[in-house]
Motif scaffolding. Structure first.
Motif, PDB file in Angstrom:
ATOM      1  N   GLN A  65       0.828  -1.200   0.000  1.00  0.00           N
ATOM      2  CA  GLN A  65       0.000   0.000   0.000  1.00  0.00           C
ATOM      3  C   GLN A  65       0.868   1.258   0.000  1.00  0.00           C
ATOM      4  O   GLN A  65       0.582   2.216  -0.731  1.00  0.00           O
ATOM      5  N   TYR A  93       1.056   4.009  -2.965  1.00  0.00           N
ATOM      6  CA  TYR A  93       0.807   5.407  -2.638  1.00  0.00           C
ATOM      7  C   TYR A  93       1.961   6.287  -3.107  1.00  0.00           C
ATOM      8  O   TYR A  93       1.753   7.321  -3.745  1.00  0.00           O
ATOM      9  N   TRP A 116       6.730   8.412   0.092  1.00  0.00           N
ATOM     10  CA  TRP A 116       6.736   9.279  -1.090  1.00  0.00           C
ATOM     11  C   TRP A 116       8.050  10.029  -1.214  1.00  0.00           C
ATOM     12  O   TRP A 116       8.664  10.069  -2.277  1.00  0.00           O
ATOM     13  N   LYS A 152       3.154   7.401   5.041  1.00  0.00           N
ATOM     14  CA  LYS A 152       2.865   7.627   3.627  1.00  0.00           C
ATOM     15  C   LYS A 152       3.774   8.709   3.060  1.00  0.00           C
ATOM     16  O   LYS A 152       4.339   8.550   1.970  1.00  0.00           O
ATOM     17  N   TYR A 196       2.176   6.557  -6.871  1.00  0.00           N
ATOM     18  CA  TYR A 196       1.076   7.371  -7.372  1.00  0.00           C
ATOM     19  C   TYR A 196       1.347   8.859  -7.132  1.00  0.00           C
ATOM     20  O   TYR A 196       1.185   9.681  -8.034  1.00  0.00           O
ATOM     21  N   LYS A 197       1.750   9.190  -5.930  1.00  0.00           N
ATOM     22  CA  LYS A 197       2.019  10.599  -5.607  1.00  0.00           C
ATOM     23  C   LYS A 197       3.163  11.143  -6.450  1.00  0.00           C
ATOM     24  O   LYS A 197       3.102  12.268  -6.944  1.00  0.00           O
TER      25      LYS A 197
END
Length: 85
Positions: A28, A32, A61, A57, A35-36
């Motif tokens: 996950q 995340y 990133w 998270k 994607y970011k």
């Protein structure tokens, strides 16, 4: 005009969001982060008042700092395809 990569990325995102399969927490976080990075690049923002989950998270990133947005899209697609065969 949307490129093939953008179409594949969008399709992978829809597949990941619409599956009933549960992803492990580390997966996950990688999804995340990719994607970011693919959608925001190095335009990081973090509120110090966010909870611990958001801190993890954000950390995932920021580890991708400098990664090209297209490379992040490719990595996202590969990860989704490896999980949702």
């Amino acid at each position: 005009m949307t490129s093939d990569l953008d179409t594949l990325f969008s399709d992978a995102f829809e597949r990941a969001n619409n599956t009933t399969k549960k992803f492990a927490p580390d997966v996950q976080l990688r999804l995340y982060a990719y994607y970011k990075q693919a959608t925001k690049g190095d335009n990081f923002s973090y509120n110090n008042e966010d909870n611990l989950k958001n801190a993890f998270k954000f950390n995932a990133w920021i580890q991708l700092k400098g990664m090209d947005e297209n490379e992040a899209k490719e990595n996202y697609i590969k990860l989704v395809n490896s999980i949702l065969k």
